[in-house]
Design an enzyme around this catalytic site. Structure first.
Site, PDB file in Angstrom:
ATOM      1  N   TYR A  25      38.085  22.726 -50.219  1.00  0.00           N
ATOM      2  CA  TYR A  25      37.744  23.096 -48.839  1.00  0.00           C
ATOM      3  C   TYR A  25      38.033  21.923 -47.915  1.00  0.00           C
ATOM      4  O   TYR A  25      38.599  22.092 -46.835  1.00  0.00           O
ATOM      5  CB  TYR A  25      36.272  23.487 -48.759  1.00  0.00           C
ATOM      6  CG  TYR A  25      35.983  24.752 -49.507  1.00  0.00           C
ATOM      7  CD1 TYR A  25      36.182  25.986 -48.899  1.00  0.00           C
ATOM      8  CD2 TYR A  25      35.539  24.725 -50.828  1.00  0.00           C
ATOM      9  CE1 TYR A  25      35.933  27.156 -49.572  1.00  0.00           C
ATOM     10  CE2 TYR A  25      35.283  25.895 -51.506  1.00  0.00           C
ATOM     11  CZ  TYR A  25      35.480  27.106 -50.884  1.00  0.00           C
ATOM     12  OH  TYR A  25      35.240  28.257 -51.567  1.00  0.00           O
ATOM     13  N   ASN A  48      37.172  36.837 -44.934  1.00  0.00           N
ATOM     14  CA  ASN A  48      38.360  37.519 -45.428  1.00  0.00           C
ATOM     15  C   ASN A  48      37.996  38.393 -46.598  1.00  0.00           C
ATOM     16  O   ASN A  48      37.341  37.962 -47.503  1.00  0.00           O
ATOM     17  CB  ASN A  48      39.395  36.494 -45.868  1.00  0.00           C
ATOM     18  CG  ASN A  48      40.136  36.042 -44.651  1.00  0.00           C
ATOM     19  OD1 ASN A  48      40.027  36.651 -43.623  1.00  0.00           O
ATOM     20  ND2 ASN A  48      40.851  34.981 -44.767  1.00  0.00           N
ATOM     21  N   CYS A  56      42.068  33.295 -51.268  1.00  0.00           N
ATOM     22  CA  CYS A  56      40.918  32.387 -51.206  1.00  0.00           C
ATOM     23  C   CYS A  56      40.460  31.985 -52.598  1.00  0.00           C
ATOM     24  O   CYS A  56      39.675  31.063 -52.749  1.00  0.00           O
ATOM     25  CB  CYS A  56      39.793  33.039 -50.420  1.00  0.00           C
ATOM     26  SG  CYS A  56      39.621  34.783 -50.705  1.00  0.00           S
ATOM     27  N   HIS A  57      40.934  32.647 -53.613  1.00  0.00           N
ATOM     28  CA  HIS A  57      40.510  32.292 -54.973  1.00  0.00           C
ATOM     29  C   HIS A  57      41.102  30.951 -55.399  1.00  0.00           C
ATOM     30  O   HIS A  57      40.719  30.382 -56.400  1.00  0.00           O
ATOM     31  CB  HIS A  57      40.923  33.400 -55.942  1.00  0.00           C
ATOM     32  CG  HIS A  57      42.386  33.612 -56.041  1.00  0.00           C
ATOM     33  ND1 HIS A  57      43.095  34.386 -55.141  1.00  0.00           N
ATOM     34  CD2 HIS A  57      43.276  33.132 -56.917  1.00  0.00           C
ATOM     35  CE1 HIS A  57      44.358  34.362 -55.507  1.00  0.00           C
ATOM     36  NE2 HIS A  57      44.506  33.609 -56.565  1.00  0.00           N
ATOM     37  N   GLU A  84      46.570  32.401 -63.495  1.00  0.00           N
ATOM     38  CA  GLU A  84      47.659  31.731 -62.778  1.00  0.00           C
ATOM     39  C   GLU A  84      48.072  30.424 -63.444  1.00  0.00           C
ATOM     40  O   GLU A  84      49.001  29.765 -63.018  1.00  0.00           O
ATOM     41  CB  GLU A  84      47.226  31.464 -61.338  1.00  0.00           C
ATOM     42  CG  GLU A  84      47.070  32.770 -60.573  1.00  0.00           C
ATOM     43  CD  GLU A  84      46.956  32.505 -59.084  1.00  0.00           C
ATOM     44  OE1 GLU A  84      46.797  31.350 -58.696  1.00  0.00           O
ATOM     45  OE2 GLU A  84      47.050  33.477 -58.337  1.00  0.00           O
TER      46      GLU A  84
END
Length: 104
Positions: A25, A48, A56-57, A84
């Site tokens: 962040y 969102n 946002c993950h 990912e």
DNA sequence: AAACTGACTTCTC
DNA sequence: GGAGAAGCCAGTT
């Protein structure tokens, strides 16, 4: 062209995070032009809904710990990151920033 | 315009 | 190392 709001900058930055990497962040806040606005960043993420617009993950706390997730909870977020290719500390919800933190 | 809130960060005990 | 408190920033009400 009017200046984009912080929120829009954050959205845009989040989209730039490459797959398999994560950003903190504080890092997004810094890139957005306001270091220290980490809280505001989190608030924008919460607003969102889901990912098609802003992944946002891929955003975690400064220490790599996974915090909230409006669309499914931290567990879901962790699964997505693992999928990912993001490296996690074994048995924890903490990302190994030494390997998977987004670098410019 | 003022006050409250929040997916943060950092310090101290 | 874990828990608690204070500080900062933008957005929302």
């Amino acid at each position: 062209m009017p200046p984009l709001s912080f929120r829009d900058k954050i959205y845009n930055l989040a989209r730039q995070i490459p797959k398999g990497k994560v950003a903190t962040y504080g890092q997004l806040a810094f890139l957005a032009g306001s270091p220290g606005a980490a809280r505001s960043v989190g608030m924008c993420m919460k607003q969102n809904p889901d990912v098609p617009r802003t992944p946002c993950h891929r955003v975690v706390a400064s220490n790599g710990k996974l915090t909230g997730y409006s669309a499914g909870g931290v567990s879901r977020k962790k699964e997505m990151l693992l999928e990912e290719g993001v490296t996690f500390k074994q048995g924890t919800d903490v990302v190994d920033l030494a390997v998977s933190q987004w670098r410019l």
